[in-house]
Every structure is written in structure tokens, then in C-alpha cells.
Design a protein around this motif. Sequence first.
Motif, PDB file in Angstrom:
ATOM      1  N   TYR A 217       0.855  -1.178   0.000  1.00 57.32           N
ATOM      2  CA  TYR A 217       0.000   0.000   0.000  1.00 57.32           C
ATOM      3  C   TYR A 217       0.894   1.231   0.000  1.00 57.32           C
ATOM      4  O   TYR A 217       1.746   1.389   0.888  1.00 57.32           O
ATOM      5  CB  TYR A 217      -0.914  -0.007   1.207  1.00 57.32           C
ATOM      6  CG  TYR A 217      -1.821  -1.216   1.270  1.00 57.32           C
ATOM      7  CD1 TYR A 217      -2.932  -1.308   0.443  1.00 57.32           C
ATOM      8  CD2 TYR A 217      -1.555  -2.269   2.141  1.00 57.32           C
ATOM      9  CE1 TYR A 217      -3.771  -2.417   0.487  1.00 57.32           C
ATOM     10  CE2 TYR A 217      -2.381  -3.381   2.198  1.00 57.32           C
ATOM     11  CZ  TYR A 217      -3.484  -3.452   1.366  1.00 57.32           C
ATOM     12  OH  TYR A 217      -4.309  -4.546   1.406  1.00 57.32           O
ATOM     13  N   TRP A 218       0.681   2.099  -0.975  1.00 55.30           N
ATOM     14  CA  TRP A 218       1.583   3.228  -1.144  1.00 55.30           C
ATOM     15  C   TRP A 218       1.608   4.112   0.096  1.00 55.30           C
ATOM     16  O   TRP A 218       2.662   4.642   0.470  1.00 55.30           O
ATOM     17  CB  TRP A 218       1.177   4.053  -2.370  1.00 55.30           C
ATOM     18  CG  TRP A 218      -0.056   4.877  -2.187  1.00 55.30           C
ATOM     19  CD1 TRP A 218      -1.332   4.546  -2.524  1.00 55.30           C
ATOM     20  CD2 TRP A 218      -0.129   6.184  -1.600  1.00 55.30           C
ATOM     21  NE1 TRP A 218      -2.200   5.557  -2.185  1.00 55.30           N
ATOM     22  CE2 TRP A 218      -1.495   6.584  -1.622  1.00 55.30           C
ATOM     23  CE3 TRP A 218       0.809   7.065  -1.065  1.00 55.30           C
ATOM     24  CZ2 TRP A 218      -1.927   7.809  -1.131  1.00 55.30           C
ATOM     25  CZ3 TRP A 218       0.380   8.286  -0.560  1.00 55.30           C
ATOM     26  CH2 TRP A 218      -0.975   8.652  -0.596  1.00 55.30           C
TER      27      TRP A 218
ATOM     28  N   ASP B 252       3.950   2.654   2.722  1.00 54.44           N
ATOM     29  CA  ASP B 252       5.335   2.889   2.316  1.00 54.44           C
ATOM     30  C   ASP B 252       5.702   4.361   2.439  1.00 54.44           C
ATOM     31  O   ASP B 252       6.834   4.705   2.797  1.00 54.44           O
ATOM     32  CB  ASP B 252       5.551   2.417   0.873  1.00 54.44           C
ATOM     33  CG  ASP B 252       5.619   0.909   0.759  1.00 54.44           C
ATOM     34  OD1 ASP B 252       6.062   0.268   1.731  1.00 54.44           O
ATOM     35  OD2 ASP B 252       5.237   0.376  -0.293  1.00 54.44           O
TER      36      ASP B 252
ATOM     37  N   ASP C 224      -5.396   5.918  -4.680  1.00 58.00           N
ATOM     38  CA  ASP C 224      -4.092   6.304  -5.197  1.00 58.00           C
ATOM     39  C   ASP C 224      -4.045   7.810  -5.439  1.00 58.00           C
ATOM     40  O   ASP C 224      -4.896   8.365  -6.141  1.00 58.00           O
ATOM     41  CB  ASP C 224      -3.811   5.555  -6.502  1.00 58.00           C
ATOM     42  CG  ASP C 224      -2.363   5.695  -6.925  1.00 58.00           C
ATOM     43  OD1 ASP C 224      -1.499   5.840  -6.045  1.00 58.00           O
ATOM     44  OD2 ASP C 224      -2.097   5.671  -8.146  1.00 58.00           O
TER      45      ASP C 224
ATOM     46  N   ARG D  70       6.119  11.945  -3.902  1.00 57.10           N
ATOM     47  CA  ARG D  70       5.449  10.757  -3.371  1.00 57.10           C
ATOM     48  C   ARG D  70       6.196   9.485  -3.724  1.00 57.10           C
ATOM     49  O   ARG D  70       6.474   8.645  -2.866  1.00 57.10           O
ATOM     50  CB  ARG D  70       4.010  10.659  -3.890  1.00 57.10           C
ATOM     51  CG  ARG D  70       3.179   9.653  -3.112  1.00 57.10           C
ATOM     52  CD  ARG D  70       2.036   9.065  -3.908  1.00 57.10           C
ATOM     53  NE  ARG D  70       2.499   7.954  -4.732  1.00 57.10           N
ATOM     54  CZ  ARG D  70       1.686   7.049  -5.274  1.00 57.10           C
ATOM     55  NH1 ARG D  70       0.382   7.142  -5.092  1.00 57.10           N
ATOM     56  NH2 ARG D  70       2.172   6.071  -6.010  1.00 57.10           N
ATOM     57  N   ASP D  71       6.558   9.340  -4.995  1.00 57.80           N
ATOM     58  CA  ASP D  71       7.205   8.112  -5.441  1.00 57.80           C
ATOM     59  C   ASP D  71       8.586   7.947  -4.801  1.00 57.80           C
ATOM     60  O   ASP D  71       8.985   6.828  -4.452  1.00 57.80           O
ATOM     61  CB  ASP D  71       7.328   8.097  -6.963  1.00 57.80           C
ATOM     62  CG  ASP D  71       5.975   7.966  -7.655  1.00 57.80           C
ATOM     63  OD1 ASP D  71       5.011   7.552  -6.976  1.00 57.80           O
ATOM     64  OD2 ASP D  71       5.887   8.284  -8.848  1.00 57.80           O
TER      65      ASP D  71
ATOM     66  N   THR E 115       8.014   6.957  -1.084  1.00 63.31           N
ATOM     67  CA  THR E 115       7.553   5.563  -0.979  1.00 63.31           C
ATOM     68  C   THR E 115       8.681   4.597  -1.318  1.00 63.31           C
ATOM     69  O   THR E 115       8.754   3.498  -0.753  1.00 63.31           O
ATOM     70  CB  THR E 115       6.352   5.306  -1.901  1.00 63.31           C
ATOM     71  OG1 THR E 115       6.678   5.688  -3.241  1.00 63.31           O
ATOM     72  CG2 THR E 115       5.135   6.080  -1.444  1.00 63.31           C
TER      73      THR E 115
ATOM     74  N   ARG F  44       9.948   1.512   0.995  1.00 61.94           N
ATOM     75  CA  ARG F  44      10.047   0.117   0.549  1.00 61.94           C
ATOM     76  C   ARG F  44      11.425  -0.457   0.808  1.00 61.94           C
ATOM     77  O   ARG F  44      11.596  -1.681   0.839  1.00 61.94           O
ATOM     78  CB  ARG F  44       9.709   0.008  -0.939  1.00 61.94           C
ATOM     79  CG  ARG F  44       8.232   0.203  -1.248  1.00 61.94           C
ATOM     80  CD  ARG F  44       7.908  -0.297  -2.641  1.00 61.94           C
ATOM     81  NE  ARG F  44       8.615   0.448  -3.675  1.00 61.94           N
ATOM     82  CZ  ARG F  44       8.134   1.540  -4.277  1.00 61.94           C
ATOM     83  NH1 ARG F  44       6.946   2.015  -3.916  1.00 61.94           N
ATOM     84  NH2 ARG F  44       8.828   2.144  -5.218  1.00 61.94           N
TER      85      ARG F  44
END
Length: 234
Positions: free
Chosen positions: A3-4, A7, A186, A192-193, A196, A200
Amino acid sequence: MRYWEIDFARGIAVILMLVYHFLFDMYYFGKINLSFEVLYYVPRFIASMFIFISGLCLSISYRNGCLHRKLKRAMKLLSLAVLITFATYLLIGDGFVVFGILHFFSVAIVLGLLFVRRPVISFIVGIVIILLGIPLSYLRFPTYSFLWLGLIPDGFYTLDYVPLIPWFGVFLLGVSFGSMYRPLKDLKFPLRDFITLLGRNSLKIYMIQHPIIVLILQLYYGDIIKMMVLMQTC
């Protein structure tokens, strides 16, 4: 399934961890001063984030039928924890890690399996353990045998200490809330990326952060490795 948002939250904790450890290492080598409030409250807040999220993820893994992955992770964390104990003993001597965050996670994941089907009990027991940790932190005991539980002996010092009391209580709160968790939709927004991605890879970052921080400090100050050698020989 990942789940983003989980993370992302873990990624925020990673950023805070890196900033704090960079400042702490500068403090440890005598380059800056840090107040008691920073040294005491900031690492506990960061640890609480990681531990709560871990308990949350254990509950979600149970709901999704993926507990076998968590057990494998617990064994991996235990192996890394033992490695950290030996490495810190060889590198710094006094203050080496006996029962740190990875030791805690390897035990908490296994114990948490007793609570994943009982969210209400998990919440109640979690609160009790946290409250029990308040008076326990002021007491000192004549043995090292229950250090993992939170019974601290006189003169004990370590760079990383995360005993079951009170921290397993925070973990159980995560387990309890995980039973009610529903994924967010989402969302896209700046960084954000990247954040995350940090979340991870939190374990990998944790394992390599200190050598990199020490290298950066060595390049800037020029005497960090020499100080480490002197600390080891004293």
C-alpha cells in the motif's frame, strides 16, 4: 500486496531517521551539541513510527494470508541483529548494541502472531505494556538476564536499545489498528514516489546508513576514523 500510503509513512520515518542519525553521529564524535530533549524524544518518536507501522503491517499480512512472509522476515531480521551486535562490539566496544531495533522486530513479529486475531485484546494489552514501561524505566536491576524485556541493570549503556516493554505495546497498537485498516485511493503529489521508494527499502537503508554517514563526516572533518580507533583502544 503493498500500500503506497504505508510505504510513504515509512519513508517519512526513514528521512527522519537519517537526519537524526547524521546529527547524532556528529554529536557522538564531539562535533556538535544536542539537547537532552533531542537525544531523548526524537529517537523515540521515530522508533514509534517504525514499530507502529510494523504492527499494522503484521495485521494486514494476516488478513491477506501472507504471514509466512513475515516469519521469513523475522528470521532475516534476527540474523541481521546478531550481525549488528558483533559489528558494534568490534567497532565501538562499550555501548555496543545488545537488544536494538532489529532484535526487537525479530521477536515482536513472532509474539505479535498471538494477537493478530484479537484486535481489542491487542489494544488493551498494548496500552498496559506502554504504561508499565513508564515506572519500569526508572528502576535498575542487578542482572542482565532480562535486558530484552526492559529490566535495565545499573551502569548499562548502549547506542540502540528497544526492549519489549514498552515498545511491544506500540507494536500491539499497530496490530489493533491494522484490523480496521482500509487502503487509501491512489494519490499523486510531488516526491510521493521517491518517499515511498525509501519506505520500501527502509531495512537496506538502515543497514548502510551509518558507514555512509561516517564516510561523509570523515571527508568533511578528516579525523572521524582516527577517533573511532582511539575509542576502540581506550
